[in-house]
Write a protein that holds these residues in place. Structure first.
Motif, PDB file in Angstrom:
ATOM      1  N   LYS A   1       0.830  -1.204   0.000  1.00 39.26           N
ATOM      2  CA  LYS A   1       0.000   0.000   0.000  1.00 39.26           C
ATOM      3  C   LYS A   1       0.869   1.261   0.000  1.00 39.26           C
ATOM      4  N   GLU A   2       1.948   1.227   0.755  1.00 37.71           N
ATOM      5  CA  GLU A   2       2.809   2.426   0.759  1.00 37.71           C
ATOM      6  C   GLU A   2       3.467   2.627  -0.612  1.00 37.71           C
TER       7      GLU A   2
ATOM      8  N   ASP B   1       2.659   6.418   9.757  1.00 38.58           N
ATOM      9  CA  ASP B   1       1.985   5.179  10.124  1.00 38.58           C
ATOM     10  C   ASP B   1       1.158   5.480  11.373  1.00 38.58           C
TER      11      ASP B   1
ATOM     12  N   ASP C   1      -0.977   5.904   6.658  1.00 38.11           N
ATOM     13  CA  ASP C   1      -1.113   4.444   6.654  1.00 38.11           C
ATOM     14  C   ASP C   1      -1.897   4.031   7.895  1.00 38.11           C
ATOM     15  N   GLU C   2      -2.650   2.946   7.800  1.00 37.74           N
ATOM     16  CA  GLU C   2      -3.445   2.438   8.939  1.00 37.74           C
ATOM     17  C   GLU C   2      -4.353   3.534   9.483  1.00 37.74           C
TER      18      GLU C   2
ATOM     19  N   SER D   1      -4.791   7.648   1.880  1.00 35.35           N
ATOM     20  CA  SER D   1      -4.806   6.868   3.122  1.00 35.35           C
ATOM     21  C   SER D   1      -4.838   5.393   2.777  1.00 35.35           C
ATOM     22  N   ALA D   2      -4.537   4.595   3.795  1.00 43.37           N
ATOM     23  CA  ALA D   2      -4.568   3.140   3.568  1.00 43.37           C
ATOM     24  C   ALA D   2      -5.062   2.451   4.820  1.00 43.37           C
TER      25      ALA D   2
END
Ligand SMILES: Nc1ncnc2c1ncn2[C@@H]1O[C@H](COP(=O)(O)OP(=O)(O)OP(=O)(O)O)[C@@H](O)[C@H]1O
Length: 436
Positions: A162-163, A184, A227-228, A266-267
């Motif tokens: 994802k990153e 993160d 992320d997250e 975002s992820a």
């Protein structure tokens, strides 16, 4: 007689005309320019030799191929493909193929090539490896997302990339020359979130020294990757929403209103909508961040990418005693069978461990250790066992095809020959049993 060359030279995108026998019969000037070749160097040669440096057609290497589709009756094909650019580097392209008929009744494939990528991403660390149909469909979505300005939400299991996908979007967007800043969210304690995102003034809270810019400021003009995002505490979600709506914020302990022009990517590996239902994620924030959502397929849904990924990850480890590390065929066949709950990151760890165990750099199956041995897949995903029920024909068939694929290292032409069926039939079965 129509001037075919003149006609195709009118096209701004590279364009080639290919016959039933895979031979390029015409190429336009844009093609020759883009790929740095003279027309006479490509006309008369087979398309797969020119663009893939391969002696066999792309579909025999497990790729989605416009040629096979058009010559089996499809009139128009749109797909993303990987082939080699003028410098021999892999390049993602969008192919639009058309079935064309000549007056003497012959059929041709007319193929327009739209280049998706600039060359700036060809540094090895940032290159996204994969040619499976599932992966290329995802690359197409990422490319479309890069060209838009809307916020993007990347969905996928841990370690799917994802990153890397967020960087891919950034580097292909109009913001590419500006910063890419990543956070993160799972790694930040609740008390530090606000200062991390928006910065703080000197003495804003106990233990803080000096003034510091937050990530929003650092990413001004560029992309902020969270992320997250499902891990952001509710109290912080409200603040984040406000900033996304107004583009304005204050540093912790500060009065000055600061503006930052940031595109948010975002992820998450969570089901955010379920979290919305449970009251753990704000619905309004969800709709703010999920302008475009892109799902990244787990590795087990694109097994045909495993050998190439494993080779690239191994190549990054350099050499032992002056020799490059390499896999035996059996080792590669074994790698393809595992389910990788930790996806590409887990594959990377397995490859690193295997390299450390291989005494002379040649990695055999005995050097490959799977942490979750039970996830190793010896048969295709079997339905839940039903006691005292003999296996159904389709289960036996799926199992047999999976074994043949392993035995022939994924070479579908050989598998089809060994099974005595056509490649088209094999393809249908692979799709049906999700063995691609
Ligand atoms: N398609 C790919 N090609 C090459 N390398 C990849 C690919 N996908 C992932 N990787 C590599 O796998 C590792 C994990 O990728 P990444 O950190 O982007 O995953 P992630 O989905 O963001 O993980 P997490 O959800 O745990 O944060 C990285 O080293 C990355 O370079």
């Amino acid at each position: 007689m129509l001037d075919i060359q003149g006609l195709i030279d009118l096209q701004d995108d590279p364009f080639v005309l290919i016959d039933r026998d895979y031979r390029i019969v015409a190429a336009n000037s844009a093609y020759c320019q883009a790929y740095g070749v003279a027309r006479e160097d490509v006309v008369g040669r087979r398309c797969h030799e020119v663009s893939h440096h391969s002696r066999v057609p792309c579909h025999e290497n497990g790729e989605d191929c416009p040629h096979v589709r058009v010559f089996s009756g499809q009139t128009r094909v749109d797909l993303v493909h990987v082939h080699f650019d003028a410098l021999g580097r892999p390049e993602h392209v969008k192919l639009v193929g058309r079935r064309l008929a000549s007056v003497d009744g012959r059929t041709y494939l007319g193929e327009q090539i739209r280049r998706l990528a600039g060359t700036e991403l060809d540094c090895d660390e940032l290159r996204m490896i994969g040619r499976s149909p599932a992966f290329l469909a995802c690359v197409e979505h990422l490319t479309a997302a890069a060209q838009a300005e809307a916020p993007v939400l990347l969905l996928g299991e841990s370690g799917v990339g994802k990153e890397l996908a967020a960087q891919y979007i950034h580097r292909r967007s109009e913001r590419a020359a500006k910063p890419f800043v990543a956070l993160d969210c799972a790694a930040i304690p609740e008390s530090l979130f606000e200062a991390e995102l928006f910065g703080h003034e000197r003495g804003a809270f106990t233990g803080c020294v000096g003034r510091r810019e937050g990530l929003f400021e650092q990413a001004d003009g560029g992309t902020l990757f969270l992320d997250e995002i499902g891990e952001i505490p509710l109290s912080m979600q409200a603040k984040l929403l406000r900033v996304l709506e107004t583009g304005e914020f204050r540093r912790v302990g500060g009065r000055e209103i600061i503006r930052a022009d940031v595109r948010l990517v975002s992820a998450t590996n969570r089901d955010l909508l379920a979290m919305v239902d449970e009251g753990r994620f704000r619905q309004d924030l969800y709709y703010r961040i999920a302008g475009i959502d892109v799902r990244l397929p787990p590795l087990r849904e694109r097994r045909s990418d495993i050998p190439a990924l494993a080779e690239v990850l191994l190549g990054r480890l350099g050499t032992r005693d002056g020799r490059r590390y390499r896999f035996s065929d059996e080792a590669l066949a074994l790698l393809v069978q595992y389910d990788y709950p930790g996806n590409v990151r887990e594959l990377r760890n397995i490859v690193q461990k295997a390299a450390a165990l291989a005494p002379n750099g040649l990695i055999g199956p005995e050097h490959i250790l799977f942490p979750h041995e039970r996830d190793r897949r010896s048969v295709p995903e079997a339905p839940a066992p039903v006691p005292d029920r003999p296996p159904r024909m389709v289960e036996l068939e799926a199992r047999h095809i999976a074994e043949m694929l392993t035995r022939h290292q994924g070479n579908r032409r050989r598998v089809a020959q060994a099974l005595g069926i056509s490649e088209r039939t094999l393809y249908r079965k692979l799709a049906r049993y999700q063995l691609r």
